[in-house]
Design a protein around this motif. Structure first.
Motif, PDB file in Angstrom:
ATOM      1  N   ALA A 186     -24.249   9.273   8.543  1.00  0.00           N
ATOM      2  CA  ALA A 186     -23.583   9.088   9.837  1.00  0.00           C
ATOM      3  C   ALA A 186     -24.230   9.965  10.907  1.00  0.00           C
ATOM      4  N   SER A 187     -24.593  11.192  10.539  1.00  0.00           N
ATOM      5  CA  SER A 187     -25.256  12.097  11.483  1.00  0.00           C
ATOM      6  C   SER A 187     -26.638  11.572  11.877  1.00  0.00           C
ATOM      7  N   LYS A 188     -27.407  11.115  10.886  1.00  0.00           N
ATOM      8  CA  LYS A 188     -28.740  10.574  11.168  1.00  0.00           C
ATOM      9  C   LYS A 188     -28.651   9.277  11.968  1.00  0.00           C
ATOM     10  N   LEU A 189     -27.601   8.507  11.739  1.00  0.00           N
ATOM     11  CA  LEU A 189     -27.424   7.256  12.479  1.00  0.00           C
ATOM     12  C   LEU A 189     -27.243   7.532  13.968  1.00  0.00           C
ATOM     13  N   ARG A 190     -26.456   8.535  14.315  1.00  0.00           N
ATOM     14  CA  ARG A 190     -26.256   8.875  15.728  1.00  0.00           C
ATOM     15  C   ARG A 190     -27.583   9.254  16.390  1.00  0.00           C
ATOM     16  N   LYS A 191     -28.417  10.024  15.692  1.00  0.00           N
ATOM     17  CA  LYS A 191     -29.719  10.412  16.233  1.00  0.00           C
ATOM     18  C   LYS A 191     -30.626   9.187  16.408  1.00  0.00           C
ATOM     19  N   ALA A 192     -30.585   8.291  15.420  1.00  0.00           N
ATOM     20  CA  ALA A 192     -31.418   7.085  15.498  1.00  0.00           C
ATOM     21  C   ALA A 192     -30.976   6.189  16.651  1.00  0.00           C
ATOM     22  N   GLN A 193     -29.668   6.084  16.873  1.00  0.00           N
ATOM     23  CA  GLN A 193     -29.161   5.287  17.988  1.00  0.00           C
ATOM     24  C   GLN A 193     -29.629   5.870  19.327  1.00  0.00           C
TER      25      GLN A 193
END
Length: 279
Positions: A31-38
């Motif tokens: 979830a943390s990496k997803l926010r950065k990727a977005q």
């Protein structure tokens, strides 16, 4: 689970609790990496949208304009840039890309794999790989994408490939990711030629266009990489959430069985005591 002791059930509960902790932690990391990727997707779009607009403007406002990047040839050989992940535990993220590209590849085509799983997949299949220098998707930078694009542009103009495409996973939402392909070369600008250019390009439109194209394609590849990274993290988050829920259901079921087994053991002890006192 007849015949299984309460101690064995207790050990299984502890094992599932450890599994639940791991899957929950992996879900939070994803979830943390997803926010950065977005955020990377949002930040990368404006610059390359301007480059695309400039290319369209050059093509559509110059009636005499021509470029090797626009040449449509009979397709004898394609090059596919295939982007997948470096690891598993992400649901169908990797397999969906491989299934899609497997249905499109011809024997004479070549691939440029990005990601450990992609390299492993094509090593196990009789497909020519252009290079394995991008075996770790997480380490591929914007500069690598520009280098990749310049190399592919050079090969396309030399006639080594008749088409260049990228296969990746398009990030739609946290719950939806779609394996997609996009043609990079030859370019297909939108709109028709008007022949009434208002903008002056120095030294000339052809030179500016030839300079912009590799930069633009590098941006498209980087954008596809960002979309794939976001899709991977979203898929992993969903997979780990499902795994956590399954672990919780198994723990609940095992806890019920443990309580029943313990209750049965207590009942048996009471029965034995009562039977002994009656003798």
């Amino acid at each position: 689970m007849a015949g299984v002791s309460s101690k064995e059930i207790k050990n299984r509960i502890r094992s599932m609790e450890s599994t639940r902790q791991i899957t929950k932690a992996m879900e939070m990391v994803a979830a943390s990496k997803l926010r950065k990727a977005q955020n990377r997707i949002q930040l990368s779009r404006p610059y390359f949208e301007i480059l695309y607009s400039t290319m369209n403007d050059i093509v559509n406002t110059n009636s005499e304009f021509s470029s090797g990047y626009l040449e449509i040839r009979p397709v004898k050989k394609r090059c596919y840039i295939v982007i997948a992940g470096d690891r598993g535990l992400a649901g169908g993220y990797n397999s969906n890309v491989f299934k899609m590209i497997g249905s499109k590849l011809d024997p004479q085509d070549v691939v440029l794999p990005i990601g450990k799983r992609t390299v492993e997949y094509f090593k196990a299949h009789p497909v020519q790989m252009l290079t394995v220098n991008y075996a770790e998707a997480e380490k591929v930078s914007l500069g690598d994408c520009f280098s990749m694009a310049k190399n592919l542009c050079k090969r396309f103009l030399a006639g080594e490939f008749d088409e260049v495409c990228v296969a990746y996973t398009d990030y739609v939402s946290v719950l939806s990711q779609v394996a997609s392909t996009r043609q990079l070369l030859p370019l297909q600008p939108q709109g028709g030629k008007t022949g009434s250019g208002e903008m002056l390009y120095e030294p000339d439109p052809e030179t500016v266009f030839a300079t912009i194209v590799p930069e633009y394609l590098g941006g498209v590849i980087y954008g596809a990489l960002c979309e794939s990274r976001a899709s991977e993290q979203a898929a992993r988050r969903s997979a780990m959430d499902a795994a956590t829920q399954n672990a919780e259901e198994m723990i609940a079921g095992l806890s019920l069985q443990y309580n029943r087994a313990r209750q049965a053991a207590i009942t048996q002890e009471i029965t034995e005591i009562v039977a002994g006192s009656n003798q």
